[in-house]
Design an enzyme around this catalytic site. Structure first.
Site, mmCIF file in Angstrom:
data_model
loop_
_atom_site.group_PDB
_atom_site.id
_atom_site.type_symbol
_atom_site.label_atom_id
_atom_site.label_comp_id
_atom_site.label_asym_id
_atom_site.label_seq_id
_atom_site.Cartn_x
_atom_site.Cartn_y
_atom_site.Cartn_z
ATOM 1 N N CYS A 240 0.797 -1.253 0.039
ATOM 2 C CA CYS A 240 -0.375 -0.068 0.268
ATOM 3 C C CYS A 240 0.829 1.058 0.028
ATOM 4 O O CYS A 240 1.576 1.071 -0.697
ATOM 5 C CB CYS A 240 -0.873 0.074 1.214
ATOM 6 N N HIS B 21 -4.054 -4.558 -0.101
ATOM 7 C CA HIS B 21 -3.344 -5.408 0.996
ATOM 8 C C HIS B 21 -3.439 -6.942 0.585
ATOM 9 O O HIS B 21 -4.806 -6.822 1.380
ATOM 10 C CB HIS B 21 -4.372 -5.106 2.087
ATOM 11 N N GLU C 42 -2.388 -8.961 2.889
ATOM 12 C CA GLU C 42 -2.674 -9.345 4.251
ATOM 13 C C GLU C 42 -4.560 -9.361 4.409
ATOM 14 O O GLU C 42 -5.313 -9.918 5.452
ATOM 15 C CB GLU C 42 -2.100 -8.576 5.189
#
Length: 201
Positions: free
Chosen positions: A79, A181, A183
Site C-alpha cells: 500500500c 493489502h 493480508e
C-alpha cells in the site's frame, strides 16, 4: 527471518498473521542490525506519504532501506509502502520518496469515489510467477486515495481499473510493490504472499 519495518505507519497484526499462516518467521523492527541480518524486508504503510517519509527519515530507516535495496535484498512494499519506493508524491503539496523505483504518485481521478476502498480485480500486465495459480478474476482489497501515475512500463506486473489504470503490482529486480493489502485479501492475498516468498527464496 522477515524484517517488517516498524515506523508507526502499518497495519502489522494482520500482516504477521498472514505470514504465520505461511509458516514464515517475521519480526517487527527498526533495529539496523536486525534489518541487515533479515532474509527479506517488508515495508508496510497506511496514512499520508509525507508523514511516513518523515518517520523513516527520523529513525534513519530511509538510509537503511536504500542500502539494503542496493545490496540486492528482497524488499516488498505494501500500500503506502509501495508508493514510498517512488521518487515523488504530489500528496500534501508534494514530497520526495525513497527513489528505489522510477516514477511518481498522484491522486486518483475525481471521476470515481475517492478513496478507492474495496475489492477490485487484478489484471495481468505480463506473465509473472507472482500471479501463478490465482484463478480467473482474482479479487484483492484496496484502500487508497493516491496511486502510481508515472512508472517504467516494464516494471508493471498487474493493474486494476478504477477511474483509469491503477498499478497494483510492480517489480524491478529485488524491489516489489503491492498497492492493495494482500493480508486483507483472503485466499488470493495469501496465495500472492506465498508466490512472493517462493520467488525470493
Amino acid at each position: 527471518m522477515i524484517a517488517i519495518i516498524d515506523y508507526g505507519a502499518g497495519n502489522i497484526k494482520s500482516l504477521q498473521f498472514a505470514l504465520d499462516k505461511l509458516g514464515k518467521n517475521s519480526k517487527l523492527t527498526m533495529d539496523p542490525e536486525e534489518i541487515h541480518q533479515a532474509d527479506s524486508i517488508i515495508l508496510p504503510g497506511v496514512g499520508a506519504f509525507k508523514d511516513a517519509m518523515e518517520a523513516l527519515q527520523r529513525y534513519k530507516l530511509d538510509t537503511i532501506l536504500k542500502k539494503e535495496a542496493a545490496s540486492g535484498k528482497p524488499i516488498l512494499g505494501i500500500c503506502l509502502g509501495m508508493q514510498l519506493f517512488y521518487e515523488f508524491s504530489e500528496e500534501n503539496g508534494g514530497c520526495t520518496g525513497l527513489g528505489l523505483l522510477s516514477g511518481s504518485v498522484k491522486r486518483i481521478s475525481d471521476r470515481v469515489k475517492v478513496p478507492h476502498m474495496g475489492w477490485n480485480i487484478l489484471q495481468s500486465n505480463q506473465p509473472q510467477r507472482l500471479l501463478h495459480q490465482l484463478g480467473e478474476n482474482p479479487y484483492v482489497y484496496f484502500v487508497h486515495s493516491y496511486a502510481i501515475d508515472e512508472l517504467e512500463e516494464k516494471t508493471l506486473v498487474a493493474s486494476a481499473d478504477y477511474g483509469g489504470r491503477v498499478p497494483a503490482i510492480v517489480q524491478d529486480k529485488n524491489i516489489t510493490g503491492m498497492q492493495f493489502h494482500p493480508e486483507k485479501s483472503g485466499d488470493i492475498g495469501i496465495a500472492l504472499l506465498k508466490n512472493y516468498e517462493e520467488m525470493i527464496s
